[in-house]
Design a protein around this motif. Structure first.
Motif: not given
Length: 226
Positions: A171-185
């Motif tokens: 999870v990439f965050l700018e402060e508490d705002r989620v910029l993007s997510t990626y799941r590796i499983h």
């Protein structure tokens, strides 16, 4: 031939107050930086501690969770304080001050951010956070979600936080705002890292940021950020 031997003497001491205030420490320590001589410690009872290595004393402690914490990440932010007390990052006018920012994860699945030891936000990632968060340098970058949707941040002064969970989420965050997510499983337990290399295909050849982490699937995963 003359041989000169240099002997280095080391001594071990216990910082006063830490034997009572600090629970067992299983995670890596984190230097604050900015020539402060300070180190942040996280313990197994959910507390953060700030230690002054020069004066060899415990400056303060802060309980932020009922669960063990990850290794912390910390940086020093130069912030302008205006006459009316408001703060901003642009140091054109006003009085410059130093703000210590600490980011840490908890086994209860939350990420916490403290500025000058006051918690400014907490975000639930809905899965256990074992690995320490990592900080990306201020940049303009394009973050792409797993479904190929993208979001661009143009705030080059903002530190971007990369957090991981045992559900395999990056999870990439700018402060508490989620910029993007990626799941590796696959479960992520170890601390990831950020690497930079020159990109021959880039127009400005300014280099490419990549995120690397190991996982329980015995693979090394690389995510391109820019």
């Amino acid at each position: 031939t003359t041989t000169t031997t240099t002997t280095t003497t080391t001594s071990m001491t216990t910082i006063p107050g830490t034997d009572d205030a600090v629970a067992p420490v299983f995670k890596d320590l984190c230097e604050v930086g900015g020539d402060t001589g300070q180190v942040v410690i996280s313990d197994s009872m959910g507390s953060l501690h700030l230690v002054d290595c020069r004066a060899q004393n415990l400056l303060l402690s802060r309980r932020i969770s009922s669960y063990p914490l990850t290794s912390p990440a910390a940086y020093v932010s130069s912030t302008t304080i205006d006459k009316d007390g408001s703060t901003h990052q642009d140091t054109v006018a006003g009085t410059s001050a130093i703000v210590v920012v600490v980011v840490v994860g908890s086994y209860d699945g939350t990420i916490h951010c403290l500025k000058d030891w006051k918690e400014c936000w907490c975000l639930n990632l809905h899965a256990t956070v074992y690995a320490a968060p990592v900080l990306l340098p201020p940049t303009t970058a394009v973050f792409t979600n797993q479904d190929s949707s993208s979001l661009t941040t143009a705030t080059t002064r903002t530190i971007i936080i990369a957090a991981t969970t045992t559900a395999g989420d990056v999870v990439f965050l700018e402060e508490d705002r989620v910029l993007s997510t990626y799941r590796i499983h696959a479960e992520i337990w170890s601390k990831p890292t950020i690497a930079t290399y020159d990109d021959a295909d880039s127009v400005d050849n300014a280099g490419r940021l990549v995120f690397l982490c190991g996982a329980r699937d015995s693979r090394l995963h690389l995510l391109s950020i820019r």
